[in-house]
Design a protein around this motif. Structure first.
Motif: not given
Ligand code: GDP
Ligand code: ZN
Length: 347
Positions: A321-347
């Protein structure tokens, strides 16, 4: 008193309460089968639940002679968890002041749920076809919040539609360059991901008429943060309807507090709206990180390709997934958003 005995006694009490509850419901069922039978129509018909009050629901006749009419109904004991938007088989009471009876519930196309205070998911609306996610240049939209709604929509199988409201502000040139860039960026990002993105304004008749077309033949809900214009849009779409009717007393005879129930409304030009303050703010319940990742459709081709099966998509080496972000196949903003959601739901 031994602990075991106490437990048994507690169990006995729980069983007794449960039994009494069942008996009461069954007694009511029986009464309906005998004395009230006269008022009830013999043929069951199709109905749509338009509001919910404790054990009672309001049902609207879908077709037949009573089409469009609504009646409060007793729900048979074996029919569980009815919510607004449910299709049911019911028998109307010829006396409009008496109760009808709901006999069974039909299969649901979709179910919108919301975590209660203890985090347990509670159903709030059934058969919703589209989720209109309203955003606006003001208040400033957060991509993370948009993505939360989109993930929730992916999980419920309800089609999300992004509605960029207050478009008039974009045309008037009253926004800062940053505000305009942010909105244009969101428009491009989500269109590219394949989501339907519409522009809207509560002040422009022509735009509102296009929105009416989008709402036809479907059950919709409006969601989004406070201040984006949901009430303004709904007021236009439902002229003359006081939306505060969402707040109704659950059972005045017993002096209970006013509760807020989801209600179903018909748009004059076609289509239905289910609305309540709870629905407008509906949020994600607990999801596993993998489920959240699945809620980002553009991540799916890369999921399962990471070197480690339990990859957290963070510092882990060989993360696809990180590779896909680096290659521009996945938007960095969406990837950051994913981590934000994971973190908020686990805390
Ligand atoms: P809600 O909290 O999402 O229900 O938002 P409201 O409908 O209460 O609207 C919040 C504010 O935005 C109000 O002052 C509205 O008059 C204003 N507003 C709503 N829609 C529009 C629009 O399309 N354009 C502009 N310029 N203002 C709007
Ligand atoms: Zn990974």
């Amino acid at each position: 008193m031994s602990a075991r005995k106490l437990t048994r006694q507690q169990q006995w009490r729980i069983d007794k309460v449960q039994d009494e509850r069942n008996t009461r419901a069954l007694r009511k069922d029986k009464r309906l089968d005998s004395s009230h039978q006269e008022g009830l129509t013999t043929e069951p018909q199709q109905g749509l639940v338009t509001a919910h009050f404790g054990r009672q629901v309001e049902v609207e006749a879908v077709d037949g002679a009573l089409q469009g009419q609504r009646q409060r109904c007793h729900v048979r004991a074996n029919v569980e968890n009815l919510v607004t938007g449910d299709y049911v088989s019911w028998r109307a009471n010829q006396n409009p002041l008496e109760e009808g009876v709901v006999e069974s519930r039909q299969a649901r196309r979709s179910l919108l749920a919301r975590p209660d205070m203890r985090g347990v998911m509670k159903p709030i609306a059934a058969n919703v076809d589209q989720l209109l996610l309203v955003i606006a240049p003001e208040p400033e939209p957060h991509a993370n919040l948009i993505d939360r709604y989109l993930v929730a929509a992916e999980h419920t199988g309800i089609e999300p539609v992004l509605l960029i409201n207050k478009w008039d502000l974009m045309q008037q040139g009253v926004l800062t360059a940053e505000q305009e860039a942010l909105i244009n960026g969101l428009l491009a990002t989500y269109r590219q991901l394949g989501y339907q993105v519409l522009i809207s304004s509560a002040y422009q008749e022509k735009v509102l008429q296009q929105l009416q077309q989008q709402l036809k033949d479907r059950i919709s809900v409006f969601v989004g943060q406070s201040g984006v214009g949901k009430s303004s849009l709904i007021n236009y779409l439902l002229p003359g309807v006081d939306l505060r009717v969402g707040s109704l007393s659950e059972d005045t005879r017993k002096g209970r507090h006013t509760t807020t129930t989801a209600r179903l409304f018909h748009f004059p030009v076609g289509g239905q709206l289910i609305d309540s303050p709870g629905i407008r703010e509906f949020s994600l319940g607990y999801l596993q990180p993998e489920q959240i990742a699945q809620g980002f459709p553009e991540f799916r081709p890369f999921l399962g390709l990471c070197r480690f099966r339990d990859c957290k998509h963070k510092e882990d080496p060989g993360c696809a997934l990180k590779e896909a972000v680096a290659e521009g196949k996945v938007a960095a903003t969406r990837f950051a958003s994913y981590h934000h959601i994971v973190q908020s739901l686990s805390s």
